[in-house]
Design a protein around this motif. Structure first.
Motif, PDB file in Angstrom:
ATOM      1  N   ILE A 170       0.801  -1.228   0.000  1.00 49.51           N
ATOM      2  CA  ILE A 170       0.000   0.000   0.000  1.00 49.51           C
ATOM      3  C   ILE A 170       0.833   1.276   0.000  1.00 49.51           C
ATOM      4  CG2 ILE A 170      -1.894  -1.182   1.154  1.00 49.51           C
ATOM      5  CD1 ILE A 170      -1.128   0.243   3.717  1.00 49.51           C
ATOM      6  N   GLY A 171       2.142   1.174   0.165  1.00 50.34           N
ATOM      7  CA  GLY A 171       2.988   2.361   0.116  1.00 50.34           C
ATOM      8  C   GLY A 171       3.430   2.808   1.500  1.00 50.34           C
ATOM      9  N   PHE A 172       4.634   3.386   1.561  1.00 53.03           N
ATOM     10  CA  PHE A 172       5.259   3.725   2.841  1.00 53.03           C
ATOM     11  C   PHE A 172       4.493   4.825   3.584  1.00 53.03           C
ATOM     12  CE2 PHE A 172       8.614   5.698   5.494  1.00 53.03           C
ATOM     13  CZ  PHE A 172       8.950   4.578   6.240  1.00 53.03           C
ATOM     14  N   ARG A 173       3.949   5.777   2.858  1.00 54.19           N
ATOM     15  CA  ARG A 173       3.226   6.888   3.504  1.00 54.19           C
ATOM     16  C   ARG A 173       2.005   6.360   4.264  1.00 54.19           C
ATOM     17  NH1 ARG A 173       4.154  11.257   5.884  1.00 54.19           N
ATOM     18  NH2 ARG A 173       3.285  13.206   5.167  1.00 54.19           N
ATOM     19  N   LYS A 174       1.340   5.356   3.709  1.00 56.97           N
ATOM     20  CA  LYS A 174       0.172   4.781   4.380  1.00 56.97           C
ATOM     21  C   LYS A 174       0.591   3.968   5.608  1.00 56.97           C
ATOM     22  CE  LYS A 174      -2.939   4.661   0.373  1.00 56.97           C
ATOM     23  NZ  LYS A 174      -2.002   5.143  -0.665  1.00 56.97           N
ATOM     24  N   ILE A 175       1.746   3.323   5.527  1.00 54.67           N
ATOM     25  CA  ILE A 175       2.268   2.611   6.705  1.00 54.67           C
ATOM     26  C   ILE A 175       2.489   3.599   7.846  1.00 54.67           C
ATOM     27  CG2 ILE A 175       4.261   1.353   7.629  1.00 54.67           C
ATOM     28  CD1 ILE A 175       4.578   0.015   4.929  1.00 54.67           C
ATOM     29  N   GLU A 176       3.081   4.749   7.531  1.00 52.15           N
ATOM     30  CA  GLU A 176       3.293   5.779   8.551  1.00 52.15           C
ATOM     31  C   GLU A 176       1.970   6.209   9.168  1.00 52.15           C
ATOM     32  OE1 GLU A 176       7.300   7.927   6.662  1.00 52.15           O
ATOM     33  OE2 GLU A 176       5.327   8.759   6.270  1.00 52.15           O
ATOM     34  N   ALA A 177       0.942   6.374   8.327  1.00 51.12           N
ATOM     35  CA  ALA A 177      -0.377   6.803   8.818  1.00 51.12           C
ATOM     36  C   ALA A 177      -0.992   5.758   9.752  1.00 51.12           C
ATOM     37  CB  ALA A 177      -1.311   7.068   7.642  1.00 51.12           C
ATOM     38  N   ILE A 178      -0.839   4.482   9.413  1.00 56.42           N
ATOM     39  CA  ILE A 178      -1.368   3.407  10.263  1.00 56.42           C
ATOM     40  C   ILE A 178      -0.669   3.395  11.615  1.00 56.42           C
ATOM     41  CG2 ILE A 178      -1.502   0.890  10.513  1.00 56.42           C
ATOM     42  CD1 ILE A 178      -1.913   0.793   7.433  1.00 56.42           C
ATOM     43  N   VAL A 179       0.641   3.580  11.594  1.00 56.05           N
ATOM     44  CA  VAL A 179       1.407   3.607  12.844  1.00 56.05           C
ATOM     45  C   VAL A 179       0.948   4.771  13.725  1.00 56.05           C
ATOM     46  CG1 VAL A 179       3.706   4.013  13.808  1.00 56.05           C
ATOM     47  CG2 VAL A 179       3.423   2.404  11.926  1.00 56.05           C
ATOM     48  N   VAL A 180       0.774   5.946  13.124  1.00 62.39           N
ATOM     49  CA  VAL A 180       0.297   7.115  13.879  1.00 62.39           C
ATOM     50  C   VAL A 180      -1.082   6.832  14.479  1.00 62.39           C
ATOM     51  CG1 VAL A 180      -0.461   9.518  13.688  1.00 62.39           C
ATOM     52  CG2 VAL A 180       1.662   8.799  12.583  1.00 62.39           C
ATOM     53  N   ALA A 181      -1.962   6.210  13.713  1.00 59.97           N
ATOM     54  CA  ALA A 181      -3.315   5.894  14.200  1.00 59.97           C
ATOM     55  C   ALA A 181      -3.254   4.957  15.409  1.00 59.97           C
ATOM     56  CB  ALA A 181      -4.141   5.266  13.081  1.00 59.97           C
ATOM     57  N   LEU A 182      -2.387   3.956  15.350  1.00 59.34           N
ATOM     58  CA  LEU A 182      -2.251   3.023  16.471  1.00 59.34           C
ATOM     59  C   LEU A 182      -1.664   3.721  17.707  1.00 59.34           C
ATOM     60  CD1 LEU A 182      -1.025  -0.170  14.571  1.00 59.34           C
ATOM     61  CD2 LEU A 182      -3.243   0.159  15.669  1.00 59.34           C
ATOM     62  N   ILE A 183      -0.727   4.647  17.488  1.00 60.21           N
ATOM     63  CA  ILE A 183      -0.175   5.430  18.600  1.00 60.21           C
ATOM     64  C   ILE A 183      -1.273   6.248  19.266  1.00 60.21           C
ATOM     65  CG2 ILE A 183       1.312   7.404  19.183  1.00 60.21           C
ATOM     66  CD1 ILE A 183       3.335   6.343  17.153  1.00 60.21           C
ATOM     67  N   LEU A 184      -2.152   6.850  18.454  1.00 63.53           N
ATOM     68  CA  LEU A 184      -3.258   7.651  19.000  1.00 63.53           C
ATOM     69  C   LEU A 184      -4.217   6.790  19.816  1.00 63.53           C
ATOM     70  CD1 LEU A 184      -4.000  10.039  15.978  1.00 63.53           C
ATOM     71  CD2 LEU A 184      -2.898  10.620  18.153  1.00 63.53           C
ATOM     72  N   VAL A 185      -4.425   5.541  19.386  1.00 65.56           N
ATOM     73  CA  VAL A 185      -5.267   4.611  20.162  1.00 65.56           C
ATOM     74  C   VAL A 185      -4.667   4.396  21.555  1.00 65.56           C
ATOM     75  CG1 VAL A 185      -6.022   2.198  20.354  1.00 65.56           C
ATOM     76  CG2 VAL A 185      -6.245   3.407  18.174  1.00 65.56           C
ATOM     77  N   ILE A 186      -3.355   4.112  21.584  1.00 68.01           N
ATOM     78  CA  ILE A 186      -2.670   3.878  22.861  1.00 68.01           C
ATOM     79  C   ILE A 186      -2.754   5.121  23.744  1.00 68.01           C
ATOM     80  CG2 ILE A 186      -0.428   3.352  23.926  1.00 68.01           C
ATOM     81  CD1 ILE A 186       0.274   1.932  21.212  1.00 68.01           C
ATOM     82  N   LEU A 187      -2.489   6.282  23.141  1.00 71.89           N
ATOM     83  CA  LEU A 187      -2.507   7.551  23.872  1.00 71.89           C
ATOM     84  C   LEU A 187      -3.896   7.821  24.453  1.00 71.89           C
ATOM     85  CD1 LEU A 187      -0.615   9.932  24.543  1.00 71.89           C
ATOM     86  CD2 LEU A 187      -1.394  11.041  22.450  1.00 71.89           C
ATOM     87  N   PHE A 188      -4.936   7.620  23.641  1.00 70.41           N
ATOM     88  CA  PHE A 188      -6.305   7.864  24.088  1.00 70.41           C
ATOM     89  C   PHE A 188      -6.669   6.981  25.274  1.00 70.41           C
ATOM     90  CE2 PHE A 188     -10.625   6.083  23.992  1.00 70.41           C
ATOM     91  CZ  PHE A 188     -11.349   7.212  24.351  1.00 70.41           C
ATOM     92  N   VAL A 189      -6.317   5.692  25.195  1.00 69.75           N
ATOM     93  CA  VAL A 189      -6.668   4.741  26.261  1.00 69.75           C
ATOM     94  C   VAL A 189      -6.094   5.195  27.597  1.00 69.75           C
ATOM     95  CG1 VAL A 189      -6.281   2.394  27.119  1.00 69.75           C
ATOM     96  CG2 VAL A 189      -6.976   2.755  24.746  1.00 69.75           C
ATOM     97  N   PHE A 190      -4.818   5.567  27.602  1.00 71.92           N
ATOM     98  CA  PHE A 190      -4.184   5.904  28.876  1.00 71.92           C
ATOM     99  C   PHE A 190      -4.575   7.294  29.375  1.00 71.92           C
ATOM    100  CE2 PHE A 190      -1.045   2.601  27.406  1.00 71.92           C
ATOM    101  CZ  PHE A 190      -1.544   1.622  28.263  1.00 71.92           C
ATOM    102  N   ILE A 191      -4.820   8.223  28.465  1.00 69.39           N
ATOM    103  CA  ILE A 191      -5.321   9.536  28.895  1.00 69.39           C
ATOM    104  C   ILE A 191      -6.678   9.358  29.586  1.00 69.39           C
ATOM    105  CG2 ILE A 191      -6.300  11.725  28.070  1.00 69.39           C
ATOM    106  CD1 ILE A 191      -4.059  11.841  26.008  1.00 69.39           C
ATOM    107  N   TYR A 192      -7.532   8.535  28.985  1.00 73.42           N
ATOM    108  CA  TYR A 192      -8.872   8.290  29.536  1.00 73.42           C
ATOM    109  C   TYR A 192      -8.789   7.651  30.924  1.00 73.42           C
ATOM    110  CZ  TYR A 192     -13.509   6.111  29.974  1.00 73.42           C
ATOM    111  OH  TYR A 192     -14.727   5.709  30.428  1.00 73.42           O
ATOM    112  N   GLU A 193      -7.945   6.619  31.049  1.00 78.62           N
ATOM    113  CA  GLU A 193      -7.875   5.902  32.317  1.00 78.62           C
ATOM    114  C   GLU A 193      -7.231   6.754  33.414  1.00 78.62           C
ATOM    115  OE1 GLU A 193      -6.397   1.903  31.813  1.00 78.62           O
ATOM    116  OE2 GLU A 193      -8.170   1.338  30.662  1.00 78.62           O
TER     117      GLU A 193
END
Length: 525
Positions: A170-193
């Motif tokens: 799918i291309g390197f730029r999309k890989i970067e976007a997926i990684v950022v999205a997963l980081i935001l998931v982790i960040l959201f979970v711990f900010i919430y808790e």
């Protein structure tokens, strides 16, 4: 295409001595003459791939357990580790952009074949050590979320090679976007808790100031002293493979290397990207430690493994306030924790595979398809985890959990062994005007902070090695086992120092050859 090229194309392992990660090198276009934010957006992404290593499953238990045992005392260690990480990652990215070599290539260009093979093997072990933490984290997350038995869950983690196959299409730029999205998931979970736990923010910020207690050898709480907790956080934060990765992925942007101003702009925006993403990793690690203090009652977490933390988040008797208790009853806290754990493991899969390819190409000039590389590395990493699961099959649930947690923590020893061999060459090469040019060589204050960081991290890692080796004997080693552990540790320390001296000598000789070559080229002109 001639017959030789045709044959090489179909070989699993091929010779490689071209640009770093050749398939994606210089493939991402960046705008010229545009505003700051648009340009920064174009350069954003490589920093996220690097930041993943600073919030992988190996960081979780050290930070949460450190908070449980010593309250906010170790917040300053997370801050110092993150600042050192920003400095080292800046140097790694700059090396890649300016010299157009990743760290492995730059070291290999200055050293002999034998040393190159030794450093490759050492770094491979470090990558496999991080992979063990990812296998354990992902397998436990699958067990917690879907009830899949651990032994099957471990095998399922091997299938992430299929995810990697998909991503390569799918291309390197999309890989970067997926990684950022997963980081935001982790960040959201711990900010919430953490927000639900309503921590004492005054104590949190006071914890950023180091005191005599931060690196003290006592008291021992739950079998851990402050110095052991600090070393655990440092070891899980600053890792060698991130330096190799950043020096490679920083070259994915298409720039004119003959234009010094464009190179300077690339270094500037890549540094912005790195520092922003590493700041997010810093926040995640702080939130993990705050969780240990504020989410759970003091001393409530008896099982520091991922299983224990998951159960503690659904056990109303362990939580610190009524709001957390009411949310915990719905199961949301524990499920979100497991989701974040799974996201962290998948992120690390992507970055670990890319790093493995970087060091293989750089040190021994070999390459293989990313899916094959991932499959081999993951199958090797799965072996000790499966062995651990099968050995403890007849024991109590708590003993099984502790065994997996111990395996994950002990695997991090290889990171301590490999780290000096990436940090020291990186600092020496980026200090050199012959390598970097006068404009891009490290300024005096960067050299000063760099030497302090490298010496301090190397000293702390080697200082903690005897205790790390002793951990292999379990929680209550005998006097004879402690003596053996110290003997092994001292032998390893001598071997590491000898190998470092060898590396330094070869780097110095290589720099002299480079300087002579440049002088010869200048005379010809």
């Amino acid at each position: 295409m001639n017959n030789t090229e045709n044959k090489n194309k179909h070989k699993l392992i091929q010779y490689a001595n071209g640009p770093s990660l050749e398939e994606i090198n210089g493939t991402v276009k960046v705008p010229k003459g545009k505003g700051f934010w648009r340009t920064l957006l174009a350069y954003s992404g490589p920093g996220a791939l690097v930041a993943v290593g600073y919030m992988d499953p190996g960081n979780w238990s050290t930070s949460i357990t450190g908070g449980q045992n010593f309250q906010y005392t170790l917040m300053s260690v997370i801050l110092m580790s993150s600042l050192i990480a920003m400095l080292l990652q800046y140097m790694a990215a700059k090396l890649g952009i300016v010299t157009r070599l990743d760290l492995a290539q730059a070291i290999r260009a200055r050293t002999g074949r034998t040393l190159g093979i030794i450093l490759w093997i050492l770094t491979e072990f470090a990558i496999m050590a991080t992979d063990i933490a990812e296998v354990i984290g992902a397998a436990i997350a699958l067990y917690l979320l879907f009830g899949i038995p651990l032994i099957y869950a471990v095998f399922i983690t091997v299938l992430d090679v299929l995810l990697l196959l998909l991503l390569t299409k799918i291309g390197f730029r999309k890989i970067e976007a997926i990684v950022v999205a997963l980081i935001l998931v982790i960040l959201f979970v711990f900010i919430y808790e953490v927000a639900l736990s309503d921590p004492d923010w005054g104590a949190v910020f006071a914890g950023f100031i180091p005191t005599s207690k931060t690196f003290a050898s006592g008291p021992s709480v739950g079998g851990m002293t402050p110095i052991q907790g600090a070393l655990g956080i440092i070891g899980a934060t600053v890792m060698p493979h991130n330096l190799y990765l950043h020096s490679a992925v920083s070259q994915t942007r298409a720039i004119d290397h003959d234009d010094e101003e464009e190179v300077a702009s690339a270094v500037r925006f890549t540094t912005w990207d790195s520092n922003i993403q590493l700041s997010a990793a810093f926040v995640v690690n702080c939130l993990l430690l705050i969780m240990g203090v504020a989410v759970f009652k003091n001393g409530a977490v008896k099982d520091p493994s991922f299983f224990g933390l998951y159960q503690a988040l659904s056990d109303t008797s362990t939580l610190s306030n009524g709001l957390l208790v009411s949310v915990a009853k719905s199961g949301a806290l524990s499920v979100l924790f497991a989701v974040a754990l799974l996201a962290s493991g998948q992120n690390s899969t992507i970055t670990g595979t890319l790093t493995g390819q970087v060091i293989m190409e750089g040190f021994v000039h070999m390459k293989m398809p990313l899916w094959a590389r991932r499959l081999i590395t993951r199958l090797i990493s799965v072996v000790p985890v499966l062995f651990c699961v099968m050995l403890t099959a007849g024991q109590t649930e708590l003993q099984q959990h502790e065994a997996l947690n111990t395996l994950m923590n002990n695997s991090q020893v290889f990171l301590a062994l490999a780290l000096p061999f990436s940090m020291l060459p990186l600092l020496i090469m980026t200090n050199s005007e012959d390598s970097m040019g006068k404009r891009f060589a490290n300024k005096f204050w960067v050299k000063l902070l760099g030497w302090f960081s490298v010496i301090a991290l190397t000293f702390l890692n080697l200082k903690g090695l005897p205790d790390s080796i002793a951990d292999f004997y379990g929680d209550h080693p005998t006097a004879a086992q402690l003596s053996d552990a110290h003997m092994i540790a001292y032998f390893l320390i001598v071997a590491i120092l000898a190998l470092l001296i060898w590396t330094l000598i070869e780097l110095r000789k290589g720099d002299k050859r480079l300087a002579a070559h440049l002088a010869e080229m200048k005379n010809k002109d």
